[in-house]
Design a protein around this motif. Structure first.
Motif, PDB file in Angstrom:
ATOM      1  N   LEU A 299       0.833  -1.202   0.000  1.00 24.17           N
ATOM      2  CA  LEU A 299       0.000   0.000   0.000  1.00 24.17           C
ATOM      3  C   LEU A 299       0.870   1.255   0.000  1.00 24.17           C
ATOM      4  CD1 LEU A 299      -2.605   1.657   0.537  1.00 24.17           C
ATOM      5  CD2 LEU A 299      -2.436   1.020   2.911  1.00 24.17           C
ATOM      6  N   VAL A 300       1.878   1.280   0.862  1.00 27.05           N
ATOM      7  CA  VAL A 300       2.653   2.505   1.032  1.00 27.05           C
ATOM      8  C   VAL A 300       3.757   2.631  -0.017  1.00 27.05           C
ATOM      9  CG1 VAL A 300       4.145   3.775   2.616  1.00 27.05           C
ATOM     10  CG2 VAL A 300       2.150   2.574   3.484  1.00 27.05           C
ATOM     11  N   PHE A 301       4.477   1.527  -0.236  1.00 28.25           N
ATOM     12  CA  PHE A 301       5.653   1.620  -1.102  1.00 28.25           C
ATOM     13  C   PHE A 301       5.395   1.055  -2.499  1.00 28.25           C
ATOM     14  CE2 PHE A 301       7.171   1.026   3.272  1.00 28.25           C
ATOM     15  CZ  PHE A 301       7.882   2.199   3.434  1.00 28.25           C
ATOM     16  N   GLY A 302       4.221   0.491  -2.707  1.00 27.68           N
ATOM     17  CA  GLY A 302       4.032  -0.294  -3.923  1.00 27.68           C
ATOM     18  C   GLY A 302       3.368   0.419  -5.087  1.00 27.68           C
TER      19      GLY A 302
ATOM     20  N   ILE B 262      15.016  -2.026   4.610  1.00 28.12           N
ATOM     21  CA  ILE B 262      14.127  -2.773   5.508  1.00 28.12           C
ATOM     22  C   ILE B 262      12.738  -2.147   5.568  1.00 28.12           C
ATOM     23  CG2 ILE B 262      16.031  -3.628   6.914  1.00 28.12           C
ATOM     24  CD1 ILE B 262      15.230  -1.565   9.043  1.00 28.12           C
ATOM     25  N   GLY B 263      12.566  -0.975   4.929  1.00 28.07           N
ATOM     26  CA  GLY B 263      11.310  -0.216   5.003  1.00 28.07           C
ATOM     27  C   GLY B 263      10.058  -1.054   4.812  1.00 28.07           C
ATOM     28  N   PRO B 264       9.953  -1.790   3.704  1.00 25.02           N
ATOM     29  CA  PRO B 264       8.696  -2.506   3.483  1.00 25.02           C
ATOM     30  C   PRO B 264       8.534  -3.760   4.339  1.00 25.02           C
ATOM     31  CG  PRO B 264       9.923  -2.165   1.430  1.00 25.02           C
ATOM     32  CD  PRO B 264      10.852  -1.876   2.551  1.00 25.02           C
ATOM     33  N   VAL B 265       9.594  -4.234   4.968  1.00 23.47           N
ATOM     34  CA  VAL B 265       9.491  -5.540   5.624  1.00 23.47           C
ATOM     35  C   VAL B 265       9.591  -5.532   7.156  1.00 23.47           C
ATOM     36  CG1 VAL B 265      10.275  -6.819   3.606  1.00 23.47           C
ATOM     37  CG2 VAL B 265      11.956  -6.013   5.264  1.00 23.47           C
ATOM     38  N   TRP B 266      10.168  -4.478   7.746  1.00 24.47           N
ATOM     39  CA  TRP B 266      10.444  -4.571   9.187  1.00 24.47           C
ATOM     40  C   TRP B 266       9.174  -4.758  10.008  1.00 24.47           C
ATOM     41  CZ3 TRP B 266       8.388  -1.604  12.988  1.00 24.47           C
ATOM     42  CH2 TRP B 266       7.800  -0.400  12.606  1.00 24.47           C
ATOM     43  N   ASP B 267       8.095  -4.114   9.575  1.00 23.22           N
ATOM     44  CA  ASP B 267       6.864  -4.159  10.356  1.00 23.22           C
ATOM     45  C   ASP B 267       6.314  -5.588  10.396  1.00 23.22           C
ATOM     46  OD1 ASP B 267       4.561  -3.466  11.662  1.00 23.22           O
ATOM     47  OD2 ASP B 267       3.594  -2.615   9.894  1.00 23.22           O
ATOM     48  N   GLY B 268       6.293  -6.223   9.225  1.00 24.64           N
ATOM     49  CA  GLY B 268       5.858  -7.613   9.171  1.00 24.64           C
ATOM     50  C   GLY B 268       6.774  -8.509   9.994  1.00 24.64           C
ATOM     51  N   ASN B 269       8.074  -8.214   9.978  1.00 25.12           N
ATOM     52  CA  ASN B 269       9.008  -9.037  10.749  1.00 25.12           C
ATOM     53  C   ASN B 269       8.763  -8.909  12.242  1.00 25.12           C
ATOM     54  OD1 ASN B 269      10.132  -9.734   8.328  1.00 25.12           O
ATOM     55  ND2 ASN B 269      11.856  -8.322   8.476  1.00 25.12           N
TER      56      ASN B 269
END
Lengths: 508, 342
Positions: free
Chosen positions: A113-116, B52-59
């Protein structure tokens, strides 16, 4: 210093601050789904610009919601070990379900949503936005189910713990805990659905008033007017429906509270003496005198709310021992502020809808100013609503059941007051962590206060900048859908997305 | 399944969640630890954060789910650990908050002072959180004093003994190396070149702590290896761990960064497995009286709850793996900054 008091204060502070964000994100996510679907349907770029703008605001709110949310999960164990041992079997499963079903969904698709925007197709993007919206709604389900179980427990039984095959007793006292008997009865416990609907309505009000507040400000400043009118009118429909729904849902909840937690309803209404009840509109409860001072009330209003008849008796606080009564002043005040605000939302949104229908809403500058600040209404209403629900549950953290006779009276003991079965509930005073000292909690409370104050200031500062910056002007947005990024770039020579043009050069 | 089997299954699942968390958020935290040292310009710092921006939250959700599942499956252990390590958990929360908001706030304003401030908070949050995780593992290995109800009876200083602190420092070095390897995969050019030196450095530092910790553990923590007598094949984890540690410089030398990253992931995985093996059947070991230890059997929820949770996990986990794969696939390759980046 009292460990129970500081622990409660810390929980209240951290949950209140956290609860600024979830209703906003739930509400705004619904608005984003609407805007993106409209963009897909009509191809109007204005919808996409609007969706992008609200996404930025959403991401900021979401980050704060995540950061402050993890505190809540840990705090059950850190500060409320007694509670965790008692309810873990029941409450923990709801919390774990929230993690597996809701948080992974939200956080995963949030990235898209944010980066895509430039990495996935428009359709995939709408899907991602919908999944984030769904995830945030899922998470509200599980946590509200867990909370409702504390208010109106069901689907469980209370048993002595077993350790190494033997029933466990410590110092001769059996150690009890709640265990699941029927999972679906637990999920659909008597207050869960009512509470959930009310929570959603509260979130929708928050989100729509937030959108209207920012839009009204743009309209007053004569900036981004087209965008602002589109956002405002969409949010207004949403807010009007939600305001009306809140009244209906509130009514059903009051009935439910009376049936399962009559002491709470009596505290809501400042109803001290059993008998026909008035509905107080304004007043100051006086516990010593057992009445409301400066009372302005609708005669028979409470009886009508509970029984739909103006003169039927309603159980009052006199049916409960003093130590079993919730703190009346806080419960009464927070409940009344919520009701007052709810009525104000109905009036405000109906007036605005009427003017919108007449076609001169946006010329009413005073009303636009009112909407700029009206966002604090739902934010406060959500907070005080929870305060009344949670303080009204005291002195219990898990409320024991009450019984009713066939002709609608509370079953009371020989002294004329309700005798709760202590083994079927848990007092808040028995729920804290024995291994934690009051001074440790005071230190962490001071720490959280400082951190949250700082976060609040930073959040408002960044939010203010984002609002001032506003949505991207339409002419900067690409006029055709990006089918192939490389191709588009080659054809138009646009370098907008290149770091070298959008951002200042490296600093060193 | 009977109660004991369910309890063991949930112990293994908790181990899997912890392993998932340590491997995935491990590199996020590592990127944070390297933040003041490797990136030099604002653009490089942005690249590091956006890696890590798009993934850290899910991690981080792996940690949240680990905590939620511990609460549900082993409420006694959850209550004992979280209230026993009160001050450490409060610091951990502050660190995780700092880490989360610093990435979000940093990008929103371009002022130099503003960005510096959040950069330091990003580093501090990541480093402190990592250190605390390690200290917690160390304490779990040697045990803490508990009363008969499972409540911690010591003071904060009982939790700051040399061994836990050593494990904490090793974890910082391990995650820094792991994060560096991840960043190496996501960057290019001059930044990547500089990162190379840091990879060697962090590997060296980790190696020293790894050996110290191993010696200390073998010499002074008898519990750590007591289960090896029962399951001699468990020694394979040790061998796999040592081989993975040794494989990292080999891969760096031959230019196989992905394999190096996979190896550091394997190191983390073997350490988590050895940790679980050292604990079993305890969840929290009482250092004063073994009878007060919280075991997976004494702490478990009812068989009904464990079964329901198992169903929830079986339904949910395939979805989780699916979203996780989608996200890593969409954001594969080198970091590219665009108008939506942090």
């Amino acid at each position: 210093m009292d460990l129970v008091f500081v622990s409660r204060l810390q929980f209240a502070l951290t949950i209140a601050f956290h609860y600024i964000f979830p209703p906003l994100t739930i509400g705004i996510s619904v608005v984003m789904v609407y805007l993106e679907v409209q963009h897909l349907r009509t191809g109007d770029m204005l919808f996409k610009t609007a969706a992008k703008f609200w996404t930025r605001i959403f991401a900021l709110n979401f980050a704060l919601g995540v950061a402050t949310g993890i505190v809540m999960e840990f705090q059950f164990g850190t500060n409320w070990a007694g509670y965790s041992r008692f309810v873990g079997d029941v409450f923990g499963s709801a919390l774990a379900a929230e993690g597996i079903f809701a948080f992974f969904l939200e956080s995963g698709f949030l990235a898209l949503l944010v980066f895509g925007w430039d990495r996935v197709s428009a359709r995939m993007h709408v899907f991602a936005t919908s999944m984030v919206c769904l995830g945030s709604i899922f998470s509200s389900i599980w946590i509200v189910v867990a909370n409702s179980w504390q208010q109106t427990p069901a689907g469980h039984h209370i048993v002595q713990m077993v350790r190494d095959g033997q029933p466990l007793s410590i110092d001769g006292e059996p150690v009890l805990r709640a265990e699941i008997v029927d999972f679906w009865a637990l999920v659909f416990n008597p207050s869960a659905v009512h509470r959930l609907i009310h929570v959603w309505i509260g979130a929708f009000l928050c989100g729509s008033f937030f959108v209207m507040s920012i839009s009204a400000w743009y309209l007053l400043k004569r900036q981004h007017e087209q965008f602002a009118k589109k956002s405002f009118s969409g949010a207004l429909i949403f807010a009007t429906l939600a305001s009306l729904a809140a009244v209906v849902s509130g009514h059903f909840q009051a009935n439910n509270v009376y049936q399962y937690q009559p002491a709470k309803l009596a505290a809501f209404e400042g109803h001290y003496e059993t008998g026909p009840g008035d509905m107080s509109l304004f007043g100051i409860p006086d516990n010593d005198a057992g009445r409301i001072r400066f009372n302005i009330a609708i005669p028979g209003g409470l009886s009508f709310l509970v029984h739909e008849s103006f003169d039927e008796p309603v159980a009052g606080l006199d049916r409960f021992r003093r130590e079993d009564r919730p703190p009346v002043v806080i419960t009464f005040a927070s409940y009344h502020i919520m009701i007052g605000l709810g009525m104000a939302f109905v009036g405000l949104t109906l007036l605005a809808s009427f003017l919108h229908w007449r076609g001169n809403l946006y010329q009413q500058r005073w009303l636009m100013w009112l909407f700029v600040f009206a966002v604090f209404g739902p934010l406060v209403a959500n907070q005080v609503g929870w305060v009344s629900a949670e303080v009204g549950r005291q002195p219990w953290i898990v409320h024991p059941p009450v019984e009713w006779t066939d002709n609608g009276d509370l079953v009371v003991g020989p002294e004329g007051v309700v005798v709760y079965d202590e083994n079927l509930g848990l007092r808040t005073s028995n729920a804290v962590s024995p291994s934690v000292s009051a001074s440790q909690v005071l230190a962490s409370l001071i720490g959280f206060s400082a951190i949250y104050l700082f976060l609040l200031v930073a959040w408002l500062f960044v939010l203010d900048r984002k609002i001032r910056h506003g949505p991207e002007p339409l002419d900067r947005a690409p006029e055709v859908e990006v089918i192939d990024k490389g191709l588009l770039r080659a054809v138009t020579g646009r370098v907008d997305h290149d770091i070298t043009s959008s951002y200042p050069p490296a600093e060193e | 399944m009977d109660w004991a089997t369910l309890a063991v299954v949930w112990f293994l699942l908790e181990g899997a969640l912890l392993m998932g968390y340590a491997i995935l958020d491990g590199f996020d935290l590592g990127v944070g630890i390297l933040h003041p040292f490797v990136p030099r310009t604002d653009q490089e710092r942005r690249i590091a954060i956006n890696a890590i921006g798009p993934v850290w939250d899910g991690n981080e959700v792996w940690l949240v789910t680990f905590g939620g599942a511990l609460f549900a499956a082993f409420p006694e252990a959850y209550a004992t650990v979280f209230s026993g390590f009160y001050t450490a958990f409060m610091l951990l929360l502050a660190a995780l908050i700092a880490r989360a908001v610093s990435m979000e706030f940093r990008s929103k304003v371009e002022g130099r002072g503003w960005r510096r401030f959040w950069d330091w908070l990003f580093f501090g949050g990541s480093a402190v959180a990592t250190l605390l995780f390690g200290v917690a593992v160390g304490n779990a290995m040697i045990g803490i004093p508990l009363d008969v109800a499972g409540n911690f009876t010591g003071t904060l200083f009982d939790q700051l003994k040399p061994y836990p602190v050593l494990v904490g420092l090793m974890t910082v070095a391990l995650f820094a190396m792991h994060g560096g390897l991840y960043l190496y995969l996501k960057t290019e050019g001059d930044f990547q070149e500089r990162l190379r030196d840091w990879l060697w450095r962090s590997w060296g530092i980790f190696l020293v702590f790894y050996m110290l910790t191993t010696m200390y553990t073998l010499a002074l923590v008898p519990r750590a290896t007591s289960n090896f007598e029962r399951w001699p094949w468990a020694a394979l984890f040790v061998v796999a761990g040592v081989l993975a540690v040794a494989n990292i410089p080999r891969c760096l030398h031959w230019g196989q960064p992905f394999q190096a990253f996979a190896s550091s992931g394997t190191v983390i995985a073997t350490l988590v497995m050895l940790f679980g093996l050292a604990l079993y059947p305890n969840l929290v070991t009482a250092s004063n009286d073994p009878a007060n230890s919280v075991t997976i059997f004494s702490a478990a929820s009812s068989p009904k709850t464990l079964t329901i949770m198992l169903i929830i996990a079986l339904i949910g986990m395939p979805f989780v793996l699916a979203y996780t794969s989608i996200i890593y696939w969409v954001f594969r390759g080198k970091v590219q900054l665009d108008e939506h980046s942090y």
